[in-house]
Motif scaffolding. Structure first.
Motif, PDB file in Angstrom:
ATOM      1  N   SER A  37     -35.949  40.244 -18.659  1.00 28.57           N
ATOM      2  CA  SER A  37     -36.466  40.831 -19.890  1.00 28.57           C
ATOM      3  C   SER A  37     -37.985  40.767 -19.845  1.00 28.57           C
ATOM      4  O   SER A  37     -38.571  40.399 -18.820  1.00 28.57           O
ATOM      5  N   GLU A  54     -35.307  45.509 -22.499  1.00 25.60           N
ATOM      6  CA  GLU A  54     -35.059  45.001 -23.845  1.00 25.60           C
ATOM      7  C   GLU A  54     -33.561  44.753 -24.065  1.00 25.60           C
ATOM      8  O   GLU A  54     -32.714  45.438 -23.489  1.00 25.60           O
ATOM      9  N   LYS A 246     -35.202  37.263 -22.894  1.00 20.80           N
ATOM     10  CA  LYS A 246     -36.262  37.749 -23.784  1.00 20.80           C
ATOM     11  C   LYS A 246     -36.972  36.572 -24.450  1.00 20.80           C
ATOM     12  O   LYS A 246     -38.213  36.530 -24.511  1.00 20.80           O
TER      13      LYS A 246
END
Length: 334
Positions: A37, A54, A246
């Motif tokens: 990510s 994403e 992420k």
């Protein structure tokens, strides 16, 4: 442990650079597709295939990640890495075709004195291919790969890396090309902002300065144009989801704040990719994931300082000095 991102099982790193161009490319190749990510906190990024990283996007894993000099021209370097991956039989299967996935980021090094009159076809595609072909466990720091032509506000920038192990045994590492709008050192002296995180004198062992400089000396900037960017990759051998990767990228940005002042400015394109190879035997808990993020930030701060510590001045008129050139290699009496 070599204190490099390649201490994480399942990945290799290659550099390629051109001395006349004064720029280069760094490629991280994964043995098997890795979860990845991205987190962008700077105001002027240069990216390729970033949106697919994403959470919620269809293709979750990547074959490689790329860091490059050259600003927008450096985006061609990802094409060279893709060509190498395709020749190696790598890629996301679509029918009878394989499509390699190799997102990347670029930094601005077009004003560092190198010859950028490369004509119709920039050299970065070739450099990307060469970086991928050179991937291995050992690689150079300082004036190497994407860090070859990098600079900071007051010193030569470069390529840096560092690694660590969490309490539960997960490996964490960082790789960074430091081309910051700000400074990695404190005031006009040799001490690094990342000093509290240093291990084994990896960037000189100077610690904090004996006397803290006043506020006016505490602020350095390279320029008011978007000619900067610190780009990095953090990696772990833990098995993470896309959302967890992420979060890892977001947490790792603390390392830039620890090691550079200012960071994440409008003139920076500060970007971090996070990758998880999943090679560790254990499954990370929520607590493990938090520590992995913390250690990634620490590793990134250390890698930034190592990049500047290892860099050397470019052989051009008006080039910024390297840290060792300006302050000495082992001197601690500051």
């Amino acid at each position: 442990m070599n204190n490099l991102i390649t201490d994480i099982a399942g990945l290799s790193v290659g550099n390629a650079q051109d001395a006349k161009l004064a720029s280069g490319v760094t490629a991280v190749l994964f043995d098997a597709p890795a979860m990845a990510s991205i987190a962008v906190h700077g105001g002027a990024p240069g990216l390729r295939d970033a949106t697919l990283l994403e959470p919620g996007m269809t293709v979750e894993r990547v074959d490689a990640l790329v860091l490059s000099g050259g600003s927008v021209y450096g985006l061609d370097s990802m094409g060279g890495v893709l060509a190498f991956l395709r020749e190696s039989g790598r890629g996301f299967p679509v029918g009878s075709i394989k499509v390699p996935i190799a997102p990347g980021a670029v930094l601005f090094d077009l004003l560092n004195g190198g010859d950028k009159d490369f004509g119709r076809e920039p050299l970065y595609w070739r450099l990307g291919y060469e970086a991928a072909a050179a991937a291995g466990q050992d690689f150079a720091l300082g004036n190497a790969g994407a860090g070859y032509g990098a600079t900071t506000a007051n010193l030569k920038g470069g390529l840096g890396s560092a690694s660590a192990v969490t309490a539960s045994g997960f490996h964490v590492g960082a790789l960074v090309a430091v081309n910051a709008v700000g400074s990695a050192t404190i005031g006009g002296g040799p001490h690094f902002w990342a000093a509290p995180y240093e291990r084994d004198d990896e960037f000189g062992g100077l610690g904090w300065p004996p006397a803290w400089p006043g506020e006016p000396k505490d602020f350095h900037m390279k320029g008011l144009d978007p000619q900067n960017t610190t780009i990095a990759i953090v990696a772990t051998d833990a098995a993470l989801t896309r959302a967890e990767a992420k979060r890892l990228a977001i947490m790792a940005h603390d390392g830039m704040a620890h090691a550079l002042r200012p960071a994440h400015a409008a003139m920076d394109g500060d970007t971090i990719f996070a990758a998880a190879t999943g090679r560790a035997a254990a499954t990370p808990t929520v607590s493990d994931a938090a520590e992995i993020g913390m250690r990634a930030a620490d590793c990134l701060a250390r890698a930034i300082a190592r990049a500047v510590f290892e860099a050397e001045a470019l052989p051009f008129a008006g080039a910024l000095p390297g840290w060792r050139e300006k302050f000495g290699v082992h001197e601690k009496n500051f």
